[in-house]
Design an enzyme around this catalytic site. Sequence first.
Site, mmCIF file in Angstrom:
data_model
loop_
_atom_site.group_PDB
_atom_site.id
_atom_site.type_symbol
_atom_site.label_atom_id
_atom_site.label_comp_id
_atom_site.label_asym_id
_atom_site.label_seq_id
_atom_site.Cartn_x
_atom_site.Cartn_y
_atom_site.Cartn_z
ATOM 1 N N HIS A 156 8.368 -3.175 10.612
ATOM 2 C CA HIS A 156 8.754 -2.468 9.377
ATOM 3 C C HIS A 156 7.712 -2.669 8.272
ATOM 4 O O HIS A 156 8.049 -2.636 7.092
ATOM 5 C CB HIS A 156 10.114 -2.941 8.845
ATOM 6 C CG HIS A 156 11.190 -2.997 9.886
ATOM 7 N ND1 HIS A 156 12.061 -1.961 10.115
ATOM 8 C CD2 HIS A 156 11.517 -3.967 10.783
ATOM 9 C CE1 HIS A 156 12.897 -2.293 11.095
ATOM 10 N NE2 HIS A 156 12.566 -3.498 11.524
ATOM 11 N N SER A 277 -17.216 7.012 -4.629
ATOM 12 C CA SER A 277 -16.522 8.003 -5.453
ATOM 13 C C SER A 277 -17.528 8.603 -6.429
ATOM 14 O O SER A 277 -18.460 7.923 -6.871
ATOM 15 C CB SER A 277 -15.393 7.302 -6.221
ATOM 16 O OG SER A 277 -15.101 8.014 -7.408
ATOM 17 N N LYS A 283 -16.043 2.135 -6.446
ATOM 18 C CA LYS A 283 -15.242 2.421 -5.254
ATOM 19 C C LYS A 283 -16.006 2.360 -3.954
ATOM 20 O O LYS A 283 -17.151 2.754 -3.854
ATOM 21 C CB LYS A 283 -14.634 3.832 -5.366
ATOM 22 C CG LYS A 283 -13.596 3.957 -6.447
ATOM 23 C CD LYS A 283 -12.231 3.510 -5.990
ATOM 24 C CE LYS A 283 -11.684 4.550 -5.038
ATOM 25 N NZ LYS A 283 -10.268 4.566 -4.927
ATOM 26 N N GLU A 290 -9.703 7.686 7.104
ATOM 27 C CA GLU A 290 -8.793 8.727 6.607
ATOM 28 C C GLU A 290 -8.976 10.030 7.378
ATOM 29 O O GLU A 290 -8.023 10.722 7.720
ATOM 30 C CB GLU A 290 -9.007 8.941 5.107
ATOM 31 C CG GLU A 290 -8.497 7.763 4.278
ATOM 32 C CD GLU A 290 -8.985 7.806 2.840
ATOM 33 O OE1 GLU A 290 -8.857 8.852 2.199
ATOM 34 O OE2 GLU A 290 -9.513 6.780 2.363
#
Length: 467
Positions: A156, A277, A283, A290
């Site tokens: 979980h 970024s 970043k 992704e």
Amino acid sequence: MAKLWGGRFNESANELLDRFNASITFDKNLWEEDIQGSIEHAKMLYSIGLLEIGELDYILAGLKEISEEIKRGNFSFSLDNEDIHTAIESALSEKIGQAGKKLHTARSRNDQVALDFMLYCRKANQALQKILSTLIQTLLNIAKEHTQTLMPGMTHLQHAQPISFGYHLVAWCIGFKRDIQRLRASFTLSNECPLGSAAMAGTPYKNERENLARSLGFESASINAMDSVAQRDFALDLLYDIAMIMLHISRLAEELIIWSSYEFGFVQFADNFATGSSIMPQKKNPDVAELLRGKCGRAYGNLMSLLTTMKSLPFAYNKDMQEDKEAVFDSVQTAYMCLEILNESLKTLHINKANMRKMCEVGHLVATDLADFLVQEYSVAFREAHHITGICVRYAEEKGLDLSKVDIADLESILIRELGDTITINKNKLASALSLEDSMQRRNSLGGCSSDEVKRQIHAIETWLDI
Ligand code: ARG
């Protein structure tokens, strides 16, 4: 330009029809398979006396020349030719004249396209198996380094029990192993060669389909000509196999994304596989992971698209089936590229052992161990042991500590209070029950997370892969 099938037509085709009807823009991908099929088909025609030896020689030389032109980028894939089969046949006839016009004896574009596409899918299937085993090997190599590296195992997405990072990687491998097994099963289902089925009813020639099938690497010729030109099961199998590969990749990618967040800090992509970024200079983003996660959508879409195209089609071939190719090409290219970049980016992934260890010290990962200790040492029923351990966890929470960090003496008095003062607590065993390392190492059951067991699992997979 005159059509191959233009004999019965008075008017030439509308330009819009040409563009709508053609598949050459994408089925040119199948040129190699098309030429391979034509070479073996020509040899078969010669073997049954439908071609003279001179004609066969011309055909083979012409096909070789075309193949070289395509490789050099000198071949024109023009819309006039509708599809790859027509393009190659027309080019051949242009080159060698009459003999070229005999090549289409005892075959049709319907069995030709079924063959080409099947050959493509079989090749893709094997390439995917190969890269999957490379990926498994990469994961196992990392796993070998981390059979002692503690990390919190989760259910979980909540801390559950201490495991090793190596154990987690082996779990990923098993899904990819099943993917290879699934591809192998699909391969055996595409072992029957459709060539020689012709349009849908076979041919009046004594075409030697069994020999032809074997010359193209199949186990046998297909049984029924009508099914052979009407089915795309082999393509759907491959699309499903790829959907499953992408599903596995997406779960792995999701974990890499979560683990590379500040909150986790378990891993970090090396600079050459991370992105920045445009506005936030600090970043470092896991774009690779992704995209790996995101590309799963196409693979499912492609499967759904062909399933829908094939649904309810009357037998035998229908032009709808021309829609089969782009979905498969896209899925194959996507899956291959994903496996390739995943494999490469894993090789340089930074693994932060200290953070993994630190995160084992929150969430009372050893609670199950304490309950097991009570069962093993004092024959307490597990349900009761669970309850008593719950009391210990509550105590730890009140103290703001992880269960593994609570003072042994404090726990001892809780246990004596709950179990009765006739018992004596073996402090060493209690300390071992609360140790994160010991907890992981104790799980030595078949399939468990102890270092020895993980090494055995790695060995089992390597033996299976024949490394
Ligand atoms: N371009 C067609 C396809 O991809 C080849 C088969 C065409 N056959 C036909 N009878 N029109 O499916």
